[in-house]
Design a protein around this motif. Sequence first.
Motif, PDB file in Angstrom:
ATOM      1  N   GLN A   1       0.918  -1.107  -0.066  1.00 28.32           N
ATOM      2  CA  GLN A   1      -0.157   0.143  -0.093  1.00 28.32           C
ATOM      3  C   GLN A   1       0.817   1.263   0.030  1.00 28.32           C
ATOM      4  O   GLN A   1       0.513   2.249  -0.884  1.00 28.32           O
ATOM      5  CB  GLN A   1      -0.826  -0.003   1.191  1.00 28.32           C
ATOM      6  CG  GLN A   1      -1.969   0.843   0.969  1.00 28.32           C
ATOM      7  CD  GLN A   1      -1.754   2.148   1.753  1.00 28.32           C
ATOM      8  OE1 GLN A   1      -0.986   2.485   2.740  1.00 28.32           O
ATOM      9  NE2 GLN A   1      -2.975   3.098   1.630  1.00 28.32           N
ATOM     10  N   ALA A   2       2.088   1.333   0.696  1.00 26.22           N
ATOM     11  CA  ALA A   2       2.928   2.320   0.868  1.00 26.22           C
ATOM     12  C   ALA A   2       3.707   2.510  -0.540  1.00 26.22           C
ATOM     13  O   ALA A   2       3.537   3.769  -1.176  1.00 26.22           O
ATOM     14  CB  ALA A   2       3.827   2.239   1.906  1.00 26.22           C
ATOM     15  N   TRP A   3       4.117   1.452  -1.213  1.00 29.11           N
ATOM     16  CA  TRP A   3       4.660   1.190  -2.300  1.00 29.11           C
ATOM     17  C   TRP A   3       3.781   2.040  -3.525  1.00 29.11           C
ATOM     18  O   TRP A   3       4.126   2.644  -4.323  1.00 29.11           O
ATOM     19  CB  TRP A   3       4.894   0.091  -2.813  1.00 29.11           C
ATOM     20  CG  TRP A   3       5.621  -0.119  -4.257  1.00 29.11           C
ATOM     21  CD1 TRP A   3       5.095  -0.816  -5.345  1.00 29.11           C
ATOM     22  CD2 TRP A   3       6.887   0.049  -4.684  1.00 29.11           C
ATOM     23  NE1 TRP A   3       6.236  -0.649  -6.231  1.00 29.11           N
ATOM     24  CE2 TRP A   3       7.195  -0.170  -5.979  1.00 29.11           C
ATOM     25  CE3 TRP A   3       8.086   0.811  -3.840  1.00 29.11           C
ATOM     26  CZ2 TRP A   3       8.211  -0.015  -6.728  1.00 29.11           C
ATOM     27  CZ3 TRP A   3       9.301   0.943  -4.727  1.00 29.11           C
ATOM     28  CH2 TRP A   3       9.510   0.629  -5.862  1.00 29.11           C
ATOM     29  N   SER A   4       2.446   1.530  -3.484  1.00 30.95           N
ATOM     30  CA  SER A   4       1.810   2.025  -4.785  1.00 30.95           C
ATOM     31  C   SER A   4       0.853   3.225  -4.591  1.00 30.95           C
ATOM     32  O   SER A   4       0.534   3.938  -5.728  1.00 30.95           O
ATOM     33  CB  SER A   4       0.756   0.734  -5.007  1.00 30.95           C
ATOM     34  OG  SER A   4      -0.054   0.378  -4.094  1.00 30.95           O
ATOM     35  N   VAL A   5       0.246   3.431  -3.276  1.00 33.25           N
ATOM     36  CA  VAL A   5      -0.622   4.247  -2.984  1.00 33.25           C
ATOM     37  C   VAL A   5       0.107   5.531  -2.371  1.00 33.25           C
ATOM     38  O   VAL A   5       0.110   6.753  -3.094  1.00 33.25           O
ATOM     39  CB  VAL A   5      -1.775   4.069  -2.061  1.00 33.25           C
ATOM     40  CG1 VAL A   5      -2.465   5.137  -1.728  1.00 33.25           C
ATOM     41  CG2 VAL A   5      -2.625   2.908  -2.759  1.00 33.25           C
ATOM     42  N   ARG A   6       0.929   5.461  -1.400  1.00 33.58           N
ATOM     43  CA  ARG A   6       1.475   6.717  -0.825  1.00 33.58           C
ATOM     44  C   ARG A   6       2.763   7.252  -1.778  1.00 33.58           C
ATOM     45  O   ARG A   6       2.802   8.322  -1.879  1.00 33.58           O
ATOM     46  CB  ARG A   6       2.219   6.284   0.438  1.00 33.58           C
ATOM     47  CG  ARG A   6       2.750   7.471   0.914  1.00 33.58           C
ATOM     48  CD  ARG A   6       3.388   7.119   2.676  1.00 33.58           C
ATOM     49  NE  ARG A   6       2.550   6.263   3.161  1.00 33.58           N
ATOM     50  CZ  ARG A   6       3.016   5.180   4.151  1.00 33.58           C
ATOM     51  NH1 ARG A   6       4.274   5.295   4.349  1.00 33.58           N
ATOM     52  NH2 ARG A   6       2.381   4.392   4.902  1.00 33.58           N
ATOM     53  N   TYR A   7       3.787   6.309  -2.411  1.00 28.42           N
ATOM     54  CA  TYR A   7       4.670   6.669  -3.199  1.00 28.42           C
ATOM     55  C   TYR A   7       4.360   6.544  -4.633  1.00 28.42           C
ATOM     56  O   TYR A   7       5.100   7.006  -5.486  1.00 28.42           O
ATOM     57  CB  TYR A   7       5.969   5.933  -2.737  1.00 28.42           C
ATOM     58  CG  TYR A   7       6.305   6.089  -1.348  1.00 28.42           C
ATOM     59  CD1 TYR A   7       6.617   7.159  -0.769  1.00 28.42           C
ATOM     60  CD2 TYR A   7       6.387   5.025  -0.618  1.00 28.42           C
ATOM     61  CE1 TYR A   7       6.940   7.049   0.440  1.00 28.42           C
ATOM     62  CE2 TYR A   7       6.498   5.056   0.789  1.00 28.42           C
ATOM     63  CZ  TYR A   7       6.971   6.263   1.356  1.00 28.42           C
ATOM     64  OH  TYR A   7       7.388   6.314   2.619  1.00 28.42           O
ATOM     65  N   ASN A   8       3.285   6.064  -5.087  1.00 26.81           N
ATOM     66  CA  ASN A   8       2.693   5.980  -6.368  1.00 26.81           C
ATOM     67  C   ASN A   8       3.735   5.470  -7.348  1.00 26.81           C
ATOM     68  O   ASN A   8       4.057   5.612  -8.481  1.00 26.81           O
ATOM     69  CB  ASN A   8       2.586   7.645  -7.102  1.00 26.81           C
ATOM     70  CG  ASN A   8       1.555   7.535  -8.190  1.00 26.81           C
ATOM     71  OD1 ASN A   8       0.720   6.381  -8.169  1.00 26.81           O
ATOM     72  ND2 ASN A   8       1.637   8.474  -8.770  1.00 26.81           N
TER      73      ASN A   8
END
Length: 166
Positions: free
Chosen positions: A123-130
């Motif tokens: 989730q951090a990889w794809s959403v937060r850091y795009n």
Amino acid sequence: LDYVIMEAVVSTQSTGITGSTNCSTILRDSDNAMVIRRLWDAYSNMWNSALCDTCSGLSANRSVDFVNKTDTVNLCFDHNKKRGDICGACKTDYEALLNMFKDLQHDGYACADLADSMNSTAQAWSVRYNCGHPEVKYLPVVSLAVGMLLLPITFYGGNRLITKYV
């Protein structure tokens, strides 16, 4: 870990009081409302359905390696957050973690704790850091669309010119 110790203690408390009944069964069934038995069954079901044996070291276990790789990815996120190049700098670490999680899942060793850790990292990889989204190149699509739009104009224009001179 407390559950593992308690399970070991309860399961080894066998005194043979009534033949085939052991002490742990008597203790679990001694409550009139069977609260202890219900709680024991609920905790055992939760433990088994979450595959906790695989994370607690009771069977073949690679969870320590997974936790170390997760820490490496999170440190990479923190280290490169100010630079703004998380996707490029952390890609190999993240892909190694993702591949390891897929292998653990395939082998049946992905317990609920590891799945939760992977979900929050993904989730951090794809959403937060795009990161992880494929780069879309619009030039071929736009060129094809313009070509298709110009095709009827070219065809009818050419047809009109040919019929005018014939």
